[in-house]
Write an enzyme that holds these catalytic residues in place. Sequence first.
Site, PDB file in Angstrom:
ATOM      1  N   GLY A   1      -8.737  -3.489   9.123  1.00  0.00           N
ATOM      2  CA  GLY A   1      -8.292  -4.835   9.501  1.00  0.00           C
ATOM      3  C   GLY A   1      -7.845  -5.673   8.324  1.00  0.00           C
TER       4      GLY A   1
ATOM      5  CG  LEU B   1      -4.090  -5.450  10.487  1.00  0.00           C
ATOM      6  CD1 LEU B   1      -3.424  -5.252  11.848  1.00  0.00           C
ATOM      7  CD2 LEU B   1      -4.507  -4.111   9.895  1.00  0.00           C
TER       8      LEU B   1
ATOM      9  CG  HIS C   1      -2.932  -2.631   6.981  1.00  0.00           C
ATOM     10  ND1 HIS C   1      -3.379  -3.797   6.395  1.00  0.00           N
ATOM     11  CD2 HIS C   1      -3.848  -1.688   6.685  1.00  0.00           C
ATOM     12  CE1 HIS C   1      -4.513  -3.561   5.768  1.00  0.00           C
ATOM     13  NE2 HIS C   1      -4.822  -2.294   5.925  1.00  0.00           N
TER      14      HIS C   1
ATOM     15  CE  LYS D   1      -4.446  -0.965  -3.086  1.00  0.00           C
ATOM     16  NZ  LYS D   1      -5.653  -0.691  -2.309  1.00  0.00           N
TER      17      LYS D   1
ATOM     18  CB  VAL E   1       3.742  -1.915   0.985  1.00  0.00           C
ATOM     19  CG1 VAL E   1       4.614  -3.159   1.168  1.00  0.00           C
ATOM     20  CG2 VAL E   1       4.169  -0.827   1.982  1.00  0.00           C
TER      21      VAL E   1
END
Length: 280
Positions: A27, A29, A33, A147, A174
């Site tokens: 979570g 997010l 994600h 990551k 990202v």
Amino acid sequence: MKVVHTIEELRDQLRGQLRVAFVPTMGNLHEGHLALMKLARQHGDPVVASIFVNRLQFGPNEDFDRYPRTLVDDIEKLERARDVYVLFAPNEREMYPEPQNFQIQPPSDLGGILEGEFRPGFFTGVSTVVLKLFSCVQPSVAVFGKKDYQQLMVVRNMCRQFQLPVNILAHETVRDADGLALSSRNRFLEPAQRSEAPQLFVALQEMKARVEEGHVDPDALERHAIEYLRKRGWQVDYISLRRQRDLLAPTASEISAREPLVVVAAARLGSTRLIDNLEI
Ligand code: PAF
């Protein structure tokens, strides 16, 4: 999007589905994600995401209690992105109705090094919950971010060794415009720390450049990077040049022979611990 909280409701929703693409998360997010969910959508249908802050993967002195729990915001983000069909958001009782004494322990040469050395039990907690989530969702594809490079390798290794019929896909890290890898923990950074945080990626890029220039002594490369960050006020757990295939240290001759490598790092700014990596 359907939001379900129990395994029974989840199974009802997914009955007969053979191409489920799954994105497990804890979570809070962010765009990282959401990118995993976009990739999932290209590889399966329906897409299922989960949000569960997994106590098993936190050590006694880690940030389980303060880990951000933002389910209402997360649901809004997922509704807006329109990639997920079912969100599975179980509570602790649903996932662990009894003490989870039966756990999956990754081999120590993969799960006991780097993150595993600084966070004992972390990969046992991750493997156990991922296996359990796979058993609930029964995906044919699951997407993980690069990551968490070592986590991705542990999950791939587990799937291979247990012959789980799940194809694991990896999504590139990202980053924010200044290079900082997106992470739920970035929100703990104070403004001055947030400005400093991209330097972790700078140190990784610098090490990559040095390798590409022909430096082949892994210890000297690591010392140089650690020194760079320490001088700027970081507490470095590790910054280390490893082989992509098994995360073990390369020899100088492997570095000269252009073995695929990755620089992996974990370091703290104040009480916030960041991890990042860069493939070479
Ligand atoms: O990467 C994460 O968010 C977690 O480690 C995972 C894979 C959802 C397991 O709890």
